[in-house]
Design a protein around this motif. Structure first.
Motif, PDB file in Angstrom:
ATOM      1  N   ARG A 186       0.859  -1.180   0.000  1.00 17.32           N
ATOM      2  CA  ARG A 186       0.000   0.000   0.000  1.00 17.32           C
ATOM      3  C   ARG A 186       0.900   1.237   0.000  1.00 17.32           C
ATOM      4  O   ARG A 186       2.062   1.177   0.405  1.00 17.32           O
ATOM      5  CB  ARG A 186      -0.969   0.006   1.186  1.00 17.32           C
ATOM      6  N   PHE A 187       0.364   2.335  -0.491  1.00 16.50           N
ATOM      7  CA  PHE A 187       1.189   3.516  -0.725  1.00 16.50           C
ATOM      8  C   PHE A 187       0.531   4.754  -0.127  1.00 16.50           C
ATOM      9  O   PHE A 187      -0.698   4.871  -0.087  1.00 16.50           O
ATOM     10  CB  PHE A 187       1.383   3.759  -2.234  1.00 16.50           C
ATOM     11  N   GLN A 188       1.393   5.696   0.297  1.00 22.72           N
ATOM     12  CA  GLN A 188       0.890   6.983   0.785  1.00 22.72           C
ATOM     13  C   GLN A 188       1.923   8.058   0.454  1.00 22.72           C
ATOM     14  O   GLN A 188       3.131   7.856   0.639  1.00 22.72           O
ATOM     15  CB  GLN A 188       0.620   6.927   2.290  1.00 22.72           C
ATOM     16  N   LEU A 189       1.451   9.186  -0.047  1.00 24.96           N
ATOM     17  CA  LEU A 189       2.354  10.252  -0.499  1.00 24.96           C
ATOM     18  C   LEU A 189       2.851  11.074   0.690  1.00 24.96           C
ATOM     19  O   LEU A 189       2.112  11.329   1.634  1.00 24.96           O
ATOM     20  CB  LEU A 189       1.639  11.153  -1.506  1.00 24.96           C
ATOM     21  N   THR A 190       4.125  11.476   0.622  1.00 25.87           N
ATOM     22  CA  THR A 190       4.711  12.309   1.694  1.00 25.87           C
ATOM     23  C   THR A 190       5.133  13.685   1.191  1.00 25.87           C
ATOM     24  O   THR A 190       5.300  14.606   1.965  1.00 25.87           O
ATOM     25  CB  THR A 190       5.937  11.611   2.310  1.00 25.87           C
ATOM     26  N   LYS A 191       5.306  13.818  -0.149  1.00 24.06           N
ATOM     27  CA  LYS A 191       5.696  15.128  -0.713  1.00 24.06           C
ATOM     28  C   LYS A 191       5.189  15.217  -2.140  1.00 24.06           C
ATOM     29  O   LYS A 191       5.345  14.290  -2.922  1.00 24.06           O
ATOM     30  CB  LYS A 191       7.224  15.295  -0.688  1.00 24.06           C
ATOM     31  N   LEU A 192       4.541  16.332  -2.455  1.00 26.19           N
ATOM     32  CA  LEU A 192       4.010  16.546  -3.795  1.00 26.19           C
ATOM     33  C   LEU A 192       4.924  17.476  -4.582  1.00 26.19           C
ATOM     34  O   LEU A 192       5.386  18.493  -4.047  1.00 26.19           O
ATOM     35  CB  LEU A 192       2.600  17.145  -3.722  1.00 26.19           C
ATOM     36  N   GLU A 229      -0.374  27.827  -7.368  1.00 27.26           N
ATOM     37  CA  GLU A 229       0.592  28.567  -6.547  1.00 27.26           C
ATOM     38  C   GLU A 229      -0.044  29.147  -5.295  1.00 27.26           C
ATOM     39  O   GLU A 229       0.619  29.403  -4.314  1.00 27.26           O
ATOM     40  CB  GLU A 229       1.242  29.672  -7.381  1.00 27.26           C
ATOM     41  N   SER A 230      -1.338  29.383  -5.354  1.00 32.15           N
ATOM     42  CA  SER A 230      -2.065  29.841  -4.164  1.00 32.15           C
ATOM     43  C   SER A 230      -3.486  29.333  -4.274  1.00 32.15           C
ATOM     44  O   SER A 230      -3.920  28.846  -5.316  1.00 32.15           O
ATOM     45  CB  SER A 230      -2.046  31.375  -4.064  1.00 32.15           C
ATOM     46  N   THR A 243       2.513  20.048   6.512  1.00 30.29           N
ATOM     47  CA  THR A 243       3.634  20.779   5.888  1.00 30.29           C
ATOM     48  C   THR A 243       3.347  21.217   4.452  1.00 30.29           C
ATOM     49  O   THR A 243       3.869  22.243   4.010  1.00 30.29           O
ATOM     50  CB  THR A 243       4.914  19.913   5.894  1.00 30.29           C
ATOM     51  N   GLU A 244       2.541  20.448   3.719  1.00 29.68           N
ATOM     52  CA  GLU A 244       2.263  20.797   2.318  1.00 29.68           C
ATOM     53  C   GLU A 244       1.174  21.866   2.270  1.00 29.68           C
ATOM     54  O   GLU A 244       0.014  21.607   2.598  1.00 29.68           O
ATOM     55  CB  GLU A 244       1.825  19.560   1.535  1.00 29.68           C
ATOM     56  N   THR A 275       0.275  11.714   3.927  1.00 29.43           N
ATOM     57  CA  THR A 275       0.343  11.298   5.337  1.00 29.43           C
ATOM     58  C   THR A 275      -0.103  12.462   6.221  1.00 29.43           C
ATOM     59  O   THR A 275      -0.114  13.621   5.773  1.00 29.43           O
ATOM     60  CB  THR A 275       1.769  10.889   5.722  1.00 29.43           C
ATOM     61  N   GLU A 276      -0.444  12.172   7.462  1.00 26.92           N
ATOM     62  CA  GLU A 276      -0.919  13.230   8.364  1.00 26.92           C
ATOM     63  C   GLU A 276       0.135  14.326   8.529  1.00 26.92           C
ATOM     64  O   GLU A 276      -0.181  15.512   8.568  1.00 26.92           O
ATOM     65  CB  GLU A 276      -1.285  12.633   9.724  1.00 26.92           C
TER      66      GLU A 276
END
Length: 504
Positions: A377-383, A493-494, A428-429, A422-423
């Motif tokens: 299973r996968f979960q993103l940590t940075k886009l 960007e915003s 942070t994102e 992730t939580e």
């Protein structure tokens, strides 16, 4: 007087060893120079130049000797010839066909043959710009802020960047990827300025940097506002691809766009000096990261008791690892085999958010290797700033390739991916909402089909469809009806920046 005559005779010495203009100038006496200057500024043959036949997209080889050393373009017929000395191919051509004006493709200097003097005239600047376009920072900064149409020399109007690429034989799979990347602004801007990458040092004998040089040249041609024609041939770029990929990707044989994109991104990253730890313009634009949770499964032949015993051992406990990615592969549900009452296959549809569920950290998928099976299973940590989706349409087995025709339903703008983080990453994102900027489509059978691409022109906010040399505008609503294969999404960007794109 004797000295003067001697110097003039020296100026006529046969220049067999290729006629470097500095050597020729050194041989010409002071008396001769005044005459040379007068002819240079008043060449009588400039009106014989035929701009409509000039095409600098192909490999710079002499049409007779096939040498790439000291090549000149005849500006009357458009052919390439080597040298300009008395026995050279360019000299012979000028005498035989009375074609007098030539351009050195390396030094960008113009010459009149067979008289062998340099031509200096500002009216020729448009020709050197087509051969080698240059962009200022101010010009690059304004590319996405206006949608001005430009008129090519052949009379057709075009938008820089929205330009057809010639399909030489079966290279449309590469064309769509190159066009997609040419519409990713940070990548495009980096390659439009040659100074950005010319200082990168590569090991002796390394051919991979050729890929960088050719891609930069192609970007500058695609975005050139002063083209002679409203299309570009990627011939030199594709020759570099064939060479650097060791013929894994060909001009004459249909390839897979995702396979090509994977190789091309990694090859460019390495050629730009990037490593796993060192970034490049490629990773700055496309690289994100994820967590992978992997659990080994007992062999299917094991008895229930054996499976139960294995599952409590450490080897079969779930392991977590961190990984980076340049694109995300989205799996389509299996296409149905049944037909409707009219005996026609039903084309299934699936929402984009359904297939994105693979990255929600909950959905498990079984992966089989030759020896072992795993649940992952996968979960993103940075886009990343630009997110690439590859929709897995093709399944290969030992006998043939199958294509899944499922249509993916997706909005053009405002796709929020926060729930797949992730939580910790959700905190942070800051911006997690994306808008579509490029959509690559595969039509037809798995091994024989054709590719086309939809791209958003940032300056006008309009969508265009490109297939080889054909460029047409398209309504955003039509894009979602296609069999999307590769998509590039741009992070807003915003929260208020939706770029005024039309929503579907």
């Amino acid at each position: 007087m004797m000295v003067s005559m001697k110097r003039e005779r020296e100026a006529e010495v046969d220049d067999d060893d290729e006629d470097d203009e500095d050597i020729v100038a050194a041989k010409v006496g002071r008396v001769g120079r005044a005459a040379e200057d007068r002819r240079s500024r008043h060449c009588p043959y400039l009106d014989t130049i035929n701009r409509s036949v000039l095409d600098f997209d192909f490999e710079k080889l002499c049409s007779i000797s096939l040498s790439h050393i000291n090549v000149y373009a005849c500006l009357i017929c458009g052919k390439y010839f080597q040298g300009r000395g008395l026995k050279s191919h360019a000299y012979t051509h000028s005498v035989q066909f009375t074609h007098h004006v030539f351009l050195n493709l390396h030094t960008l200097k113009f010459y009149c043959l067979p008289d062998n003097y340099e031509i200096i005239d500002s009216s020729l600047e448009d020709i050197t710009y087509v051969l080698k376009p240059t962009f200022t920072k101010q010009h690059i900064g304004g590319l996405d802020k206006q949608g001005k149409l430009y008129r090519a020399y052949d009379g057709t109007t075009y938008l820089p960047g929205i330009v057809g690429l010639n399909n030489i034989k079966a290279n449309d799979y590469a064309n769509v990827v190159l066009q997609a990347f040419s519409n990713v602004p940070p990548l495009r801007n980096y390659f439009l300025e040659e100074e950005n990458y010319m200082g990168i040092r590569r090991p002796p004998g390394d051919i991979m940097f050729l890929l960088v040089q050719r891609f930069g040249e192609l970007m500058r041609k695609l975005w050139n506002p002063r083209n002679f024609k409203a299309h570009v041939s990627p011939h030199e770029m594709l020759q570099a691809v064939v060479l650097c990929s060791k013929k894994n990707f060909q001009i004459t044989k249909q390839g897979d766009a995702v396979d090509f994109m994977t190789w091309f991104l990694n090859a460019l990253h390495g050629a730009l000096g990037g490593t796993k730890k060192k970034t490049s313009s490629i990773t700055k634009a496309f690289q994100g990261s994820m967590r992978i949770f992997s659990k080994k499964l007992p062999h299917p032949d094991c008895t229930p008791e054996e499976k139960e015993a294995l599952l409590v051992t450490e080897e079969y406990q779930e392991q977590m690892s961190e990984s980076t990615f340049l694109f995300l592969t989205l799996d389509l549900p299996t296409a149905p085999l049944y037909k409707d009452e009219k005996e026609q296959l039903i084309i299934p549809q699936v929402p984009l958010f359904n297939i994105l569920g693979k990255f929600n950290g909950i959905t498990e998928k079984e992966y089989k290797t030759y020896k072992e099976n795993f649940l992952k299973r996968f979960q993103l940590t940075k886009l990343p700033p630009y997110l690439v989706f590859c929709i897995k349409r093709f399944t290969k087995n030992n006998f043939f390739v199958e294509k899944n025709p499922t249509i993916v339903n997706f909005p053009i703008t405002n796709v929020d991916l926060r729930e797949y983080l992730t939580e910790e990453a959700q905190v942070t994102e800051k911006n997690t909402t994306y808008d579509l900027v490029a959509n690559v489509v595969h039509d037809g059978k798995p091994t024989e089909g054709a590719y086309r691409i939809h791209v958003l022109h940032h300056g006008t906010g309009k969508w265009y469809e490109m297939q080889d040399l054909q460029v047409t505008d398209i309504l955003p609503q039509m894009i979602t009806l296609s069999e999307a294969y590769i998509q590039i999404w741009k992070r807003q960007e915003s929260d208020t920046d939706t770029n005024n794109h039309t929503a579907v």
